[in-house]
Design a protein around this motif. Sequence first.
Motif, PDB file in Angstrom:
ATOM      1  N   ILE A  37       2.181  -0.089  -3.293  1.00 21.85           N
ATOM      2  CA  ILE A  37       1.823   0.127  -1.895  1.00 21.85           C
ATOM      3  C   ILE A  37       2.294  -1.051  -1.043  1.00 21.85           C
ATOM      4  O   ILE A  37       2.895  -0.871   0.017  1.00 21.85           O
ATOM      5  CB  ILE A  37       0.297   0.329  -1.766  1.00 21.85           C
ATOM      6  CG1 ILE A  37      -0.103   1.620  -2.475  1.00 21.85           C
ATOM      7  CG2 ILE A  37      -0.127   0.359  -0.304  1.00 21.85           C
ATOM      8  CD1 ILE A  37      -1.577   1.833  -2.610  1.00 21.85           C
ATOM      9  N   GLY A  38       2.038  -2.263  -1.545  1.00 16.89           N
ATOM     10  CA  GLY A  38       2.403  -3.447  -0.780  1.00 16.89           C
ATOM     11  C   GLY A  38       3.905  -3.552  -0.538  1.00 16.89           C
ATOM     12  O   GLY A  38       4.354  -4.012   0.514  1.00 16.89           O
ATOM     13  N   SER A  39       4.692  -3.103  -1.509  1.00  9.45           N
ATOM     14  CA  SER A  39       6.139  -3.229  -1.355  1.00  9.45           C
ATOM     15  C   SER A  39       6.699  -2.208  -0.375  1.00  9.45           C
ATOM     16  O   SER A  39       7.870  -2.257  -0.019  1.00  9.45           O
ATOM     17  CB  SER A  39       6.836  -3.092  -2.710  1.00  9.45           C
ATOM     18  OG  SER A  39       6.671  -1.795  -3.212  1.00  9.45           O
ATOM     19  N   GLY A  40       5.860  -1.273   0.066  1.00  2.00           N
ATOM     20  CA  GLY A  40       6.318  -0.277   1.034  1.00  2.00           C
ATOM     21  C   GLY A  40       6.576  -0.880   2.399  1.00  2.00           C
ATOM     22  O   GLY A  40       7.360  -0.363   3.187  1.00  2.00           O
ATOM     23  N   GLN A  41       5.911  -2.015   2.672  1.00  4.65           N
ATOM     24  CA  GLN A  41       6.062  -2.687   3.968  1.00  4.65           C
ATOM     25  C   GLN A  41       5.754  -1.743   5.138  1.00  4.65           C
ATOM     26  O   GLN A  41       4.996  -0.795   4.964  1.00  4.65           O
ATOM     27  CB  GLN A  41       7.449  -3.282   4.091  1.00  4.65           C
ATOM     28  CG  GLN A  41       7.835  -4.153   2.914  1.00  4.65           C
ATOM     29  CD  GLN A  41       7.602  -5.627   3.145  1.00  4.65           C
ATOM     30  OE1 GLN A  41       8.302  -6.281   3.866  1.00  4.65           O
ATOM     31  NE2 GLN A  41       6.565  -6.148   2.527  1.00  4.65           N
ATOM     32  N   LEU A  42       6.353  -2.019   6.259  1.00  2.00           N
ATOM     33  CA  LEU A  42       5.952  -1.278   7.462  1.00  2.00           C
ATOM     34  C   LEU A  42       6.422   0.178   7.423  1.00  2.00           C
ATOM     35  O   LEU A  42       5.658   1.112   7.664  1.00  2.00           O
ATOM     36  CB  LEU A  42       6.504  -1.987   8.699  1.00  2.00           C
ATOM     37  CG  LEU A  42       6.006  -1.452  10.049  1.00  2.00           C
ATOM     38  CD1 LEU A  42       4.489  -1.465  10.125  1.00  2.00           C
ATOM     39  CD2 LEU A  42       6.608  -2.266  11.184  1.00  2.00           C
TER      40      LEU A  42
ATOM     41  N   LYS B 241      10.092   2.629   1.769  1.00  3.11           N
ATOM     42  CA  LYS B 241      11.426   2.563   1.204  1.00  3.11           C
ATOM     43  C   LYS B 241      12.204   3.852   1.406  1.00  3.11           C
ATOM     44  O   LYS B 241      13.381   3.932   1.056  1.00  3.11           O
ATOM     45  CB  LYS B 241      11.340   2.274  -0.299  1.00  3.11           C
ATOM     46  CG  LYS B 241      10.738   0.919  -0.611  1.00  3.11           C
ATOM     47  CD  LYS B 241      10.577   0.710  -2.095  1.00  3.11           C
ATOM     48  CE  LYS B 241       9.848  -0.613  -2.363  1.00  3.11           C
ATOM     49  NZ  LYS B 241       9.427  -0.723  -3.746  1.00  3.11           N
TER      50      LYS B 241
ATOM     51  N   GLY C  47       2.271   5.147  -0.022  1.00  4.06           N
ATOM     52  CA  GLY C  47       2.357   3.771   0.471  1.00  4.06           C
ATOM     53  C   GLY C  47       3.730   3.165   0.256  1.00  4.06           C
ATOM     54  O   GLY C  47       4.246   2.442   1.104  1.00  4.06           O
ATOM     55  N   GLU C  48       4.331   3.452  -0.883  1.00  2.00           N
ATOM     56  CA  GLU C  48       5.601   2.812  -1.203  1.00  2.00           C
ATOM     57  C   GLU C  48       6.756   3.427  -0.412  1.00  2.00           C
ATOM     58  O   GLU C  48       7.599   2.723   0.122  1.00  2.00           O
ATOM     59  CB  GLU C  48       5.898   2.912  -2.705  1.00  2.00           C
ATOM     60  CG  GLU C  48       7.104   2.061  -3.077  1.00  2.00           C
ATOM     61  CD  GLU C  48       7.531   2.195  -4.530  1.00  2.00           C
ATOM     62  OE1 GLU C  48       7.046   3.102  -5.217  1.00  2.00           O
ATOM     63  OE2 GLU C  48       8.378   1.386  -4.942  1.00  2.00           O
TER      64      GLU C  48
ATOM     65  N   THR D 269      10.714   2.639  -6.022  1.00  2.00           N
ATOM     66  CA  THR D 269      11.104   2.273  -7.385  1.00  2.00           C
ATOM     67  C   THR D 269       9.896   2.164  -8.303  1.00  2.00           C
ATOM     68  O   THR D 269       9.975   2.476  -9.480  1.00  2.00           O
ATOM     69  CB  THR D 269      11.836   0.927  -7.374  1.00  2.00           C
ATOM     70  OG1 THR D 269      11.034  -0.022  -6.679  1.00  2.00           O
ATOM     71  CG2 THR D 269      13.173   1.062  -6.688  1.00  2.00           C
ATOM     72  N   GLN D 270       8.778   1.712  -7.753  1.00  2.00           N
ATOM     73  CA  GLN D 270       7.622   1.462  -8.614  1.00  2.00           C
ATOM     74  C   GLN D 270       7.048   2.759  -9.153  1.00  2.00           C
ATOM     75  O   GLN D 270       6.656   2.845 -10.308  1.00  2.00           O
ATOM     76  CB  GLN D 270       6.544   0.703  -7.837  1.00  2.00           C
ATOM     77  CG  GLN D 270       7.035  -0.562  -7.207  1.00  2.00           C
ATOM     78  CD  GLN D 270       7.638  -1.496  -8.229  1.00  2.00           C
ATOM     79  OE1 GLN D 270       6.988  -1.926  -9.163  1.00  2.00           O
ATOM     80  NE2 GLN D 270       8.918  -1.785  -8.084  1.00  2.00           N
TER      81      GLN D 270
ATOM     82  N   GLY E 106       5.493   3.621   3.635  1.00  2.00           N
ATOM     83  CA  GLY E 106       5.053   2.370   4.252  1.00  2.00           C
ATOM     84  C   GLY E 106       3.715   2.467   4.965  1.00  2.00           C
ATOM     85  O   GLY E 106       2.955   3.424   4.784  1.00  2.00           O
ATOM     86  N   PHE E 107       3.451   1.440   5.741  1.00  2.00           N
ATOM     87  CA  PHE E 107       2.183   1.386   6.482  1.00  2.00           C
ATOM     88  C   PHE E 107       2.076   2.565   7.441  1.00  2.00           C
ATOM     89  O   PHE E 107       1.013   3.168   7.601  1.00  2.00           O
ATOM     90  CB  PHE E 107       2.103   0.061   7.240  1.00  2.00           C
ATOM     91  CG  PHE E 107       0.845  -0.089   8.050  1.00  2.00           C
ATOM     92  CD1 PHE E 107      -0.389  -0.199   7.419  1.00  2.00           C
ATOM     93  CD2 PHE E 107       0.893  -0.118   9.436  1.00  2.00           C
ATOM     94  CE1 PHE E 107      -1.549  -0.333   8.155  1.00  2.00           C
ATOM     95  CE2 PHE E 107      -0.261  -0.255  10.176  1.00  2.00           C
ATOM     96  CZ  PHE E 107      -1.478  -0.361   9.537  1.00  2.00           C
TER      97      PHE E 107
END
Lengths: 650, 421
Positions: B289-294, B297, B323-324, B303-304, B327-328
């Motif tokens: 989720i965090g790697s999705g950023q704003l 992807k 989330g990934e 990828t996760q 994004g946000f």
Amino acid sequence: MNNGFFARRYVIQGIFIAVALLLAIRLFYLQVIDDSYLLSANNNVLRKMVVYPARGVILDRNGKILVQNEPVYDLMVVPREVGNIDTLELCRLIDIDLEGFRKRFNKAKSFSPYRESVFEKQLSSQTYARLQEKLFQFRGFYVQNRTVRSYPDSIAGQFLGYINEVNDKDIERSNGFYRPGDYIGVSGVERAYEEMLRGQRGVQNLMVDALNRPKGHYMDGKYDTLARAGEGLVSSLDLEVQKLAERFLKNKRGAAVAIEPSTGEILAFVSSPSYDPNLLVGREKGNNYMKLLNDPNKPMFIRPIQAQYSPGSVFKVVSALVAQQAGMLNEKTIFYCGGGYHYGRGHVMRCMHVDGSINLIQAIQHSCNTYFGYTYATMLDKRKMKPEKAYSLWREAVMKFGIARDLEIDLPNERKGLLPTADFYTKRFGNANWTSSFNISNSIGQGEVEITVLQMANIMAIVANRGYYYRPHLIKSIGEDHVIKKEFTEKIDVGVEERYFEPVIEGMSRVVNVPGGTGYSVRIPGIEMCGKTGTAQNPHGKDHAVFFAFAPRENPKIAVAVLVENMGFGGSWAGPIASMMIEQYLKDTITMPKAIQERVLNGNNLYVPEEEKSTSGTVAAVQNKSKQTNRQKDTTNQQASLKAVLNKND
Amino acid sequence: MTNQRNIFGGNIDWVTILIWFCLCIIGWFNIHAAVFDPEHPSIVSLNTNYGRQFIFIIASMITAFFIMMIDSKFFNYISPVFYGITLLLLVLVLLVGQNVGGNQAWISIGAFKLQPSEFAKLSSCLLLARYLGDYTNKTPNFKTLFFGALILLAPVCLIMLQPDTGSAMTFFSLVFVFYREGYISGQLLLFALLCIILFILSLLFSEWYIIGTLFVLCALGAFLFRRNRKAISSAIILFVASAVFVLFVDFAYNHILQPHQRHRIDVVLGKIDDPRGKGYNLRQSKIAIGSGQLFGKGYLQGTQTKYNFVPEQSTDFIFCTVGEEWGFVGSMVVVSLYLALLLKVIQIAERQRTSFARVYGYCVASIFFFHFFINIGMTIGIVPVIGIPLPFLSYGGSSLLSFTVLLFILLRFDSNRKGLV
């Protein structure tokens, strides 16, 4: 229909909104504010695989392979990612023990827990095949393809050189071109042509899944770069001649160089004892290297360009040519040889024979010390100038033959040889009034003169060409376009007219082709070879056997110099080898009698390591021979050797 | 909201249906992304999760259509029978059920697997609504609360035997229903909140520190109000009660909870940092989720999730994919849709003319809320990892169907609210 608790709906709605807000804030923090998760995600999934370029292949002049590449596999580890794995199983697969595992793992961890480092280097294809099937069980481990050098014929070790992993200095010097783990040529052609051979490293950004299995390229390879293989080199070596020379020089200390006079291409470049270049590849490399380094016979020593010897007879050839060009000698000049050249107060530089009155051709044929003593004396003392000045002129002319100067062969660490300056003698003798008698041994290539075997071969090439040479080189052409370095195509003139060569060549021809000549036993049927035996004086032991030659007489194709250390007379050791090299190159067969071949093959003058203690003094002396005689302060030694020298000729 | 008459003979709340539809479609796309294999991208196939989910969505639509055709009184009448059947199924699943991941929660009927606990939620809600609806004109009393709670306790106990703690806990969310209907006071709700805080504190710190702190606080309170006998006595009661509670929590934590549950709680509380072991799920979920950023992807670019770093990614951890890849922004769309749905359900509940429909509406809201909060909360690490699905998004026929039925029965009541029940 509502009951009395209608207002409570707002409390519940409030709670719902509050919770949604809580989630939103947390998500905002995770996704927008905190970047570390993106990094972790990339660490999770991205595996930066360096794609190492294949080093350039090196061929012989006929396209046969001297060096090629063989795939090996480095087992890499990212310590942080290593989970709960079956350590024993991994140890079994790559054939190490638990202690070794721990050592390697801790080393990798201390380098960096987050970055990959090499766990085990250069696994063979078989080991890799076994490991690959189970690799998914070992999270944090992966395999990186590399190539190592492989030498199908195990020859030309000192010529080809070897490669090593780069060290910190290399990396610093390269301005970041090299990274830890890269290979760099350390010696020989591998080093001299490093820029062409190394190629360009590539990077693949691979994505891996949770089980560490590759899943394709990140962004479809947008950030990947291709590896560019190194340029292939065509060397000037003739594999067969090289092999032959290495075979016959085996178990002897010595060197052999063959040059194609019309191009300067080196056809054979042998340093003996040699070593199997495959020893300096793979996991045993370190041990093998130490063994080679500690070998008293110094196989790592590149004799053709690093060992300096007294030139002996080859110098007489140069001396004759230079004197003719200076007008101080001609074909008809006759000196009387009564068995020695008398100089100073009762000193004699002896000949092996009593030649009587002889001319230049005969002098060359018989290698008459007396004749060249007179020649040298004439050059220095009879030129209507101070001998000191005349010496300088003489020296200058001699140096044009590539003596006492860098031939700038395309190999590192070439040595120049030695021919002292006039100042050196002035200093040594205390004043400038010295004459040829003071350093008469120079006349026959002994004393302070030293040259390398490469230089000897090059002199033969000059004689064969009748007056010029090309820079001797080991690499014929570079890359697919067969680029030839421009500097290798420039003719270098030695300043002696062509006509002066004929008497010298005639003399050399007689050495081989007239019965009774010192080279008669190694003549080649059907080919007029011009050659000369030599005995290079060695103050520290038996003389070195030398033979140099070129063939055929007209339109020469090959010039050779062979030197076998401490083997005495040149005709019996160096001669056959040189002759066979020439015959092999020109006729692709050998007609040398089997008995001689056997004798040469069985000759062995290597130091035996077991006796290291008793012989180490001699070993050190021989290894340092050139250095010692080089050292100008070491005059007492020089004088002593001088005396010994003067009693010999060949 | 459109209040037009239609073939169902009432007003249909199309906004809610639209939200429901959006969530189903978002779920379907994200399931596709979660199971997407870049090496073998295939068209919709029944062998894949998203292929099957497509069937489930169609099935849910048909079911929803039929529900809208059924007379709303039917649900009232049928509720005791339905409740009885689901209890039977819950008993049955313990006897002949299939054990998946440690939970004896599934009954196999041919190719389909049935999860009785999903239907137990629905039947319990209907019966609770009928029971509380019947007493709505009387002053709320303890007896009604007690029997109402009993309706829930039976399935909870049976589900706990599976043991499917996540599903069982869902029933506790119905505390909102009792609160709304006046059976539980605000103070009690606050008290429950305090209990939760005390619960967490007692897990984080040694029980004797907490009891000591409580003693100091209560003694201070008693001292300040020493003229007031009542205050002193309530301070003493409060202290004794909390001390007992803390000790009980400690006992429950150490002796009642199973090791893996203890571990999950520990991980969320940050008592142990265990990125490789049990904390792996949570860590990987947060990374995804965090790697999705704003802005994420991009669809199918995560990828996760794609490479299986996140476990259970098409079911319980489907929000990771959202989330990934989105994004946000995408996460906020989903959260907003749920919040809109929740508020909408409450709005619908409040406008019902019958208490039965209103109570049922609150049941639906509570259950949705619990799933929404716990599921998303666990993926981003603010509640322990409890394996319950995200309504309409998570892969799974039973859960999609039961949530759909749950919602559409309410919509059915709503469409008919102007008629008589």
